[in-house]
Design a protein around this motif. Structure first.
Motif, PDB file in Angstrom:
ATOM      1  N   MET A  28       3.031  13.401 -15.975  1.00 49.55           N
ATOM      2  CA  MET A  28       2.071  13.672 -17.653  1.00 49.55           C
ATOM      3  C   MET A  28       3.875  14.808 -18.735  1.00 49.55           C
ATOM      4  N   TYR A  29       4.764  15.051 -18.194  1.00 49.86           N
ATOM      5  CA  TYR A  29       5.865  15.775 -18.195  1.00 49.86           C
ATOM      6  C   TYR A  29       5.963  17.046 -18.071  1.00 49.86           C
ATOM      7  N   ASP A  30       6.364  18.122 -19.114  1.00 48.75           N
ATOM      8  CA  ASP A  30       5.696  19.063 -18.889  1.00 48.75           C
ATOM      9  C   ASP A  30       4.366  19.627 -18.440  1.00 48.75           C
ATOM     10  N   PHE A  31       3.296  19.227 -18.507  1.00 49.53           N
ATOM     11  CA  PHE A  31       1.620  19.506 -18.724  1.00 49.53           C
ATOM     12  C   PHE A  31       1.728  18.409 -17.665  1.00 49.53           C
ATOM     13  N   SER A  32       1.444  18.121 -16.983  1.00 51.47           N
ATOM     14  CA  SER A  32       1.944  17.623 -15.295  1.00 51.47           C
ATOM     15  C   SER A  32       1.510  18.625 -13.995  1.00 51.47           C
ATOM     16  N   ALA A  81       0.423  -1.282   0.185  1.00 49.89           N
ATOM     17  CA  ALA A  81      -0.060  -0.035   0.026  1.00 49.89           C
ATOM     18  C   ALA A  81       0.775   1.530  -0.075  1.00 49.89           C
ATOM     19  N   GLU A  82       2.174   1.178   1.068  1.00 54.97           N
ATOM     20  CA  GLU A  82       3.038   2.347   0.511  1.00 54.97           C
ATOM     21  C   GLU A  82       2.820   3.173  -0.567  1.00 54.97           C
ATOM     22  N   SER A  83       4.134   1.466  -1.351  1.00 51.00           N
ATOM     23  CA  SER A  83       4.138   1.643  -2.376  1.00 51.00           C
ATOM     24  C   SER A  83       3.664   1.949  -3.091  1.00 51.00           C
ATOM     25  N   VAL A  84       2.237   1.856  -3.424  1.00 46.02           N
ATOM     26  CA  VAL A  84       0.774   2.432  -3.908  1.00 46.02           C
ATOM     27  C   VAL A  84       1.135   3.496  -3.981  1.00 46.02           C
ATOM     28  N   ARG A  85       1.089   4.365  -2.467  1.00 45.80           N
ATOM     29  CA  ARG A  85       1.012   5.825  -2.471  1.00 45.80           C
ATOM     30  C   ARG A  85       1.875   6.878  -2.947  1.00 45.80           C
ATOM     31  N   ASN A  86       2.742   6.023  -2.852  1.00 48.14           N
ATOM     32  CA  ASN A  86       4.411   6.745  -3.076  1.00 48.14           C
ATOM     33  C   ASN A  86       4.434   6.798  -5.058  1.00 48.14           C
ATOM     34  N   THR A  87       3.679   5.974  -5.495  1.00 51.61           N
ATOM     35  CA  THR A  87       3.649   5.678  -6.800  1.00 51.61           C
ATOM     36  C   THR A  87       2.737   6.650  -7.819  1.00 51.61           C
ATOM     37  N   LEU A  88       1.740   6.548  -6.627  1.00 50.02           N
ATOM     38  CA  LEU A  88       0.243   7.422  -7.133  1.00 50.02           C
ATOM     39  C   LEU A  88       1.122   9.100  -6.746  1.00 50.02           C
ATOM     40  N   ALA A 145      -2.580  18.040 -13.630  1.00 50.62           N
ATOM     41  CA  ALA A 145      -3.335  18.126 -11.999  1.00 50.62           C
ATOM     42  C   ALA A 145      -4.548  19.183 -12.198  1.00 50.62           C
ATOM     43  N   PHE A 146      -4.365  20.072 -12.298  1.00 50.81           N
ATOM     44  CA  PHE A 146      -5.334  21.259 -11.793  1.00 50.81           C
ATOM     45  C   PHE A 146      -6.802  20.682 -13.140  1.00 50.81           C
ATOM     46  N   HIS A 147      -6.656  20.934 -14.427  1.00 51.06           N
ATOM     47  CA  HIS A 147      -7.869  19.658 -15.150  1.00 51.06           C
ATOM     48  C   HIS A 147      -8.363  18.851 -14.968  1.00 51.06           C
ATOM     49  N   VAL A 148      -7.736  17.534 -14.195  1.00 51.39           N
ATOM     50  CA  VAL A 148      -7.488  16.477 -14.347  1.00 51.39           C
ATOM     51  C   VAL A 148      -8.018  15.751 -12.834  1.00 51.39           C
ATOM     52  N   GLY A 149      -6.933  16.497 -12.399  1.00 49.88           N
ATOM     53  CA  GLY A 149      -6.834  16.286 -11.047  1.00 49.88           C
ATOM     54  C   GLY A 149      -6.610  14.288 -10.230  1.00 49.88           C
ATOM     55  N   LEU A 150      -6.033  13.713 -11.439  1.00 50.29           N
ATOM     56  CA  LEU A 150      -5.827  12.339 -11.651  1.00 50.29           C
ATOM     57  C   LEU A 150      -4.213  11.485 -11.628  1.00 50.29           C
ATOM     58  N   LEU A 206       3.634  10.457  -7.720  1.00 49.67           N
ATOM     59  CA  LEU A 206       4.260  10.765  -8.394  1.00 49.67           C
ATOM     60  C   LEU A 206       4.014  11.131 -10.287  1.00 49.67           C
ATOM     61  N   MET A 207       2.809  10.203  -9.678  1.00 57.66           N
ATOM     62  CA  MET A 207       2.293  10.434 -11.187  1.00 57.66           C
ATOM     63  C   MET A 207       2.139  11.284 -11.370  1.00 57.66           C
TER      64      MET A 207
END
Length: 335
Positions: free
Chosen positions: A133-137, A118-125, A141-146, A127-128
């Motif tokens: 999404m590269y320089d669009f991240s 569960a901790e690895s999933v939390r850390n991975t998510l 995050a603002f428009h999609v939030g996922l 980072l994602m």
């Protein structure tokens, strides 16, 4: 989540193993994330990356100069391994199961196996969400939030925590290396459903909430399940199972989905219902027939062998459960 970090990570995986063992280790890990879906390797992509990856070689030498690799690490070997990992193939189906494994707290939803902590999933998510999404991240995050991860193949892997995962693929890329249609799809998805990380589930009434259960007609659920079994549609059966549908529910003739799939000779559907859903193979319809009886009646030899083998496994598991729970024998005697 860009090349420099990925190259360093490649040098840290199974450092005391040879190249073949390292690659097999990652492939087995990805296959366990994807459940029973396809994970392959493209040798043509690997050779192309190896021959044209001048920028990655430059990054590798720069990382070596800054002593980013572990001691005695082979920088060229790490780059070769990185090029191999860049050449792993998935489909939209297998990629969506990988995303669903992250959405499900590290447990693959199609096999039930724990792949990540569960901790690895939390850390991975995390980072994602911040840099997937590269320089669009930031805008994503603002428009999609996922949490999401894009690739230059045109794939976008999207995770809706505790709900679902998906992967969409459309090769045309924008100037930042993200799929144009993929980003548009994610934005449309969040504009329709309240999946954004900061959508208020209680007061945001303009959007739909698929997590809220509706009072659907139970007969409709039975019909849909039976039709999927009749058609041998494993994808539909998997959707029902993941939606907590009772896979042993019966129709007006007391027939289950396993009865219908066995009578139709749909081996894949029968295998899914038995090996993944673990349904009861001894349920009888109103004529007293089991799924095995139906398979024998219509002469489906492969289905017959699958059901016979599963009946032995089911009987063994039931007997072992009763041995562990002696109270069940007392209950049976009292009944």
């Amino acid at each position: 989540m860009v090349n420099a970090g990925a190259i360093v990570i490649s040098s840290l995986i199974k450092t005391h193993s040879n190249k073949a063992e390292r690659f097999d280790y990652v492939m087995q890990f990805l296959k366990s994330m994807a459940g029973t879906e396809y994970v392959g390797f493209s040798n043509a992509t690997f050779q192309s990356e190896r021959e044209t990856g001048d920028r990655n070689y430059a990054i590798g030498y720069y990382l070596k100069e800054k002593k980013c690799f572990p001691d005695r690490a082979d920088m060229i070997g790490a780059l070769d391994f990185y090029f191999q990992l860049c050449s792993i193939e998935v489909t939209c189906e297998s990629g969506s199961v990988m995303a669903a494994t992250l959405a499900n707290g590290g447990i693959c939803p199609t096999t039930g196996d724990r792949v990540l902590s569960a901790e690895s999933v939390r850390n991975t998510l995390s980072l994602m969400h911040s840099c997937g999404m590269y320089d669009f991240s930031g805008q994503f995050a603002f428009h999609v939030g996922l949490p999401a991860k894009s690739g230059i193949s045109g794939a976008v892997l999207l995770v809706v925590p505790n709900v679902m995962g998906m992967l969409c693929w459309s090769p045309p890329l924008d100037r930042l290396g993200n799929s144009v249609r993929g980003i548009h799809f994610c934005q449309e998805l969040v504009s329709y459903f309240n999946f954004h990380n900061y959508d208020n589930l209680r007061h945001f009434t303009k959007k739909h909430d698929p997590r809220r259960r509706t009072d659907d007609d139970p007969n409709k659920s039975v019909v849909n399940l039976m039709f999927a079994a009749y058609s041998g549609d494993v994808c539909a059966l998997r959707r029902f199972a993941l939606s907590a549908v009772d896979m042993e529910q019966r129709d007006y003739d007391s027939r289950t989905a396993l009865h219908v799939a066995a009578a139709g000779g749909h081996t894949d559907a029968v295998t899914f219902l038995t090996q993944i859903c673990k349904v009861n193979p001894y349920i009888k319809d109103r004529w007293g027939n089991t799924p095995l009886d139906d398979a024998m009646q219509f002469g489906h030899d492969v289905v017959i062998s699958v059901l016979q083998k599963y009946q032995h496994e089911y009987k063994d598991s039931s007997s072992s459960t009763e041995e562990k729970n002696p109270a069940m024998d007392t209950m049976k005697n009292s009944v």
